[in-house]
Write a protein that holds these residues in place. Sequence first.
Motif, PDB file in Angstrom:
ATOM      1  N   ILE A 191       0.866  -1.184   0.000  1.00  8.64           N
ATOM      2  CA  ILE A 191       0.000   0.000   0.000  1.00  8.64           C
ATOM      3  C   ILE A 191       0.897   1.226   0.000  1.00  8.64           C
ATOM      4  O   ILE A 191       1.758   1.368   0.870  1.00  8.64           O
ATOM      5  CB  ILE A 191      -0.922   0.000   1.236  1.00  8.64           C
ATOM      6  N   LEU A 192       0.685   2.097  -0.971  1.00  4.82           N
ATOM      7  CA  LEU A 192       1.552   3.269  -1.143  1.00  4.82           C
ATOM      8  C   LEU A 192       0.712   4.525  -1.260  1.00  4.82           C
ATOM      9  O   LEU A 192      -0.222   4.574  -2.072  1.00  4.82           O
ATOM     10  CB  LEU A 192       2.406   3.087  -2.410  1.00  4.82           C
ATOM     11  N   ARG A 193       1.042   5.510  -0.447  1.00 10.51           N
ATOM     12  CA  ARG A 193       0.445   6.824  -0.633  1.00 10.51           C
ATOM     13  C   ARG A 193       1.208   7.525  -1.753  1.00 10.51           C
ATOM     14  O   ARG A 193       2.438   7.418  -1.844  1.00 10.51           O
ATOM     15  CB  ARG A 193       0.547   7.655   0.645  1.00 10.51           C
ATOM     16  N   HIS A 194       0.498   8.229  -2.613  1.00 13.28           N
ATOM     17  CA  HIS A 194       1.179   8.949  -3.694  1.00 13.28           C
ATOM     18  C   HIS A 194       2.257   9.856  -3.116  1.00 13.28           C
ATOM     19  O   HIS A 194       2.186  10.299  -1.964  1.00 13.28           O
ATOM     20  CB  HIS A 194       0.192   9.753  -4.540  1.00 13.28           C
ATOM     21  N   ALA A 195       3.254  10.143  -3.917  1.00 13.79           N
ATOM     22  CA  ALA A 195       4.348  11.022  -3.503  1.00 13.79           C
ATOM     23  C   ALA A 195       3.864  12.482  -3.477  1.00 13.79           C
ATOM     24  O   ALA A 195       2.737  12.785  -3.875  1.00 13.79           O
ATOM     25  CB  ALA A 195       5.527  10.849  -4.451  1.00 13.79           C
ATOM     26  N   GLU A 196       4.738  13.367  -3.028  1.00 11.96           N
ATOM     27  CA  GLU A 196       4.384  14.780  -2.853  1.00 11.96           C
ATOM     28  C   GLU A 196       3.868  15.389  -4.153  1.00 11.96           C
ATOM     29  O   GLU A 196       4.526  15.333  -5.195  1.00 11.96           O
ATOM     30  CB  GLU A 196       5.596  15.560  -2.377  1.00 11.96           C
ATOM     31  N   ALA A 232      -4.215   0.405   5.555  1.00 15.20           N
ATOM     32  CA  ALA A 232      -3.060  -0.293   6.137  1.00 15.20           C
ATOM     33  C   ALA A 232      -3.290  -0.611   7.610  1.00 15.20           C
ATOM     34  O   ALA A 232      -3.043  -1.737   8.059  1.00 15.20           O
ATOM     35  CB  ALA A 232      -1.796   0.553   5.958  1.00 15.20           C
ATOM     36  N   HIS A 233      -3.767   0.359   8.360  1.00 11.46           N
ATOM     37  CA  HIS A 233      -4.002   0.147   9.795  1.00 11.46           C
ATOM     38  C   HIS A 233      -5.095  -0.888  10.032  1.00 11.46           C
ATOM     39  O   HIS A 233      -4.973  -1.730  10.926  1.00 11.46           O
ATOM     40  CB  HIS A 233      -4.379   1.460  10.481  1.00 11.46           C
ATOM     41  N   LEU A 234      -6.177  -0.822   9.268  1.00 12.22           N
ATOM     42  CA  LEU A 234      -7.300  -1.734   9.478  1.00 12.22           C
ATOM     43  C   LEU A 234      -6.984  -3.169   9.048  1.00 12.22           C
ATOM     44  O   LEU A 234      -7.532  -4.122   9.625  1.00 12.22           O
ATOM     45  CB  LEU A 234      -8.537  -1.230   8.737  1.00 12.22           C
ATOM     46  N   CYS A 264      -4.094  -9.392   7.985  1.00 13.14           N
ATOM     47  CA  CYS A 264      -2.796  -9.405   7.308  1.00 13.14           C
ATOM     48  C   CYS A 264      -1.692  -9.043   8.292  1.00 13.14           C
ATOM     49  O   CYS A 264      -1.879  -8.208   9.177  1.00 13.14           O
ATOM     50  CB  CYS A 264      -2.785  -8.430   6.130  1.00 13.14           C
ATOM     51  N   ARG A 265      -0.546  -9.629   8.113  1.00 16.04           N
ATOM     52  CA  ARG A 265       0.606  -9.415   8.985  1.00 16.04           C
ATOM     53  C   ARG A 265       1.481  -8.299   8.420  1.00 16.04           C
ATOM     54  O   ARG A 265       1.784  -8.283   7.229  1.00 16.04           O
ATOM     55  CB  ARG A 265       1.385 -10.716   9.073  1.00 16.04           C
ATOM     56  N   LEU A 266       1.894  -7.366   9.271  1.00 15.81           N
ATOM     57  CA  LEU A 266       2.760  -6.259   8.843  1.00 15.81           C
ATOM     58  C   LEU A 266       4.170  -6.770   8.606  1.00 15.81           C
ATOM     59  O   LEU A 266       4.806  -7.310   9.517  1.00 15.81           O
ATOM     60  CB  LEU A 266       2.759  -5.148   9.896  1.00 15.81           C
TER      61      LEU A 266
END
Length: 176
Positions: A14-19, A124-126, A166-168
């Motif tokens: 899971i990736l947040r877009h860059a700046e 990601a957290h959930l 899911c495991r981190l």
Amino acid sequence: MSSPQPSTTRRLVILRHAEAAPAAASDHDRDLTPDGRAAAAAAGRWLAAEQHVPSAALVSDALRTRRTWEELAAAAGWLDVPVEHAAPLYSAGPETALDMVRGTDVDVATLVLVGHNPTVASLAHLLHDGQGNERAAVRMTQGYPPAAVTVLACPVPWAEVAWGGCRLVDFHLAGA
């Protein structure tokens, strides 16, 4: 003697877009800043070095997420990875994003999802089961800035992925 069954563990990146640039003709049309392009490329190099090689990518259709994927994929050498530019990811909440993950083809071993906050951080957290890489979990709770990457191991087929299931594996701040 029976042969071992193949592993059903999937990897979800899971990736947040860059700046992104602060303004454009519309929010949907905001491109990456030069620092954002560099951070996206750094994320790609990190993922490749860690051997998190995707079978497919699910990317919001906004310019900044598409450009993040382009920079990441080019830096990692993943130019032939199938990409779905998904309009619903642009305004999706975590439930919609999870539904999209659940719709992933069964043959995809590693899926990269590039989206927007607060959705990607919430997703990601959930999904995180509270186990796995403790150091990464602490870092993840301290914020989810642009180009942040979460890697999760999901031990079930995509259609069965559930909250807390899911495991981190890792959390990386490519823009830091």
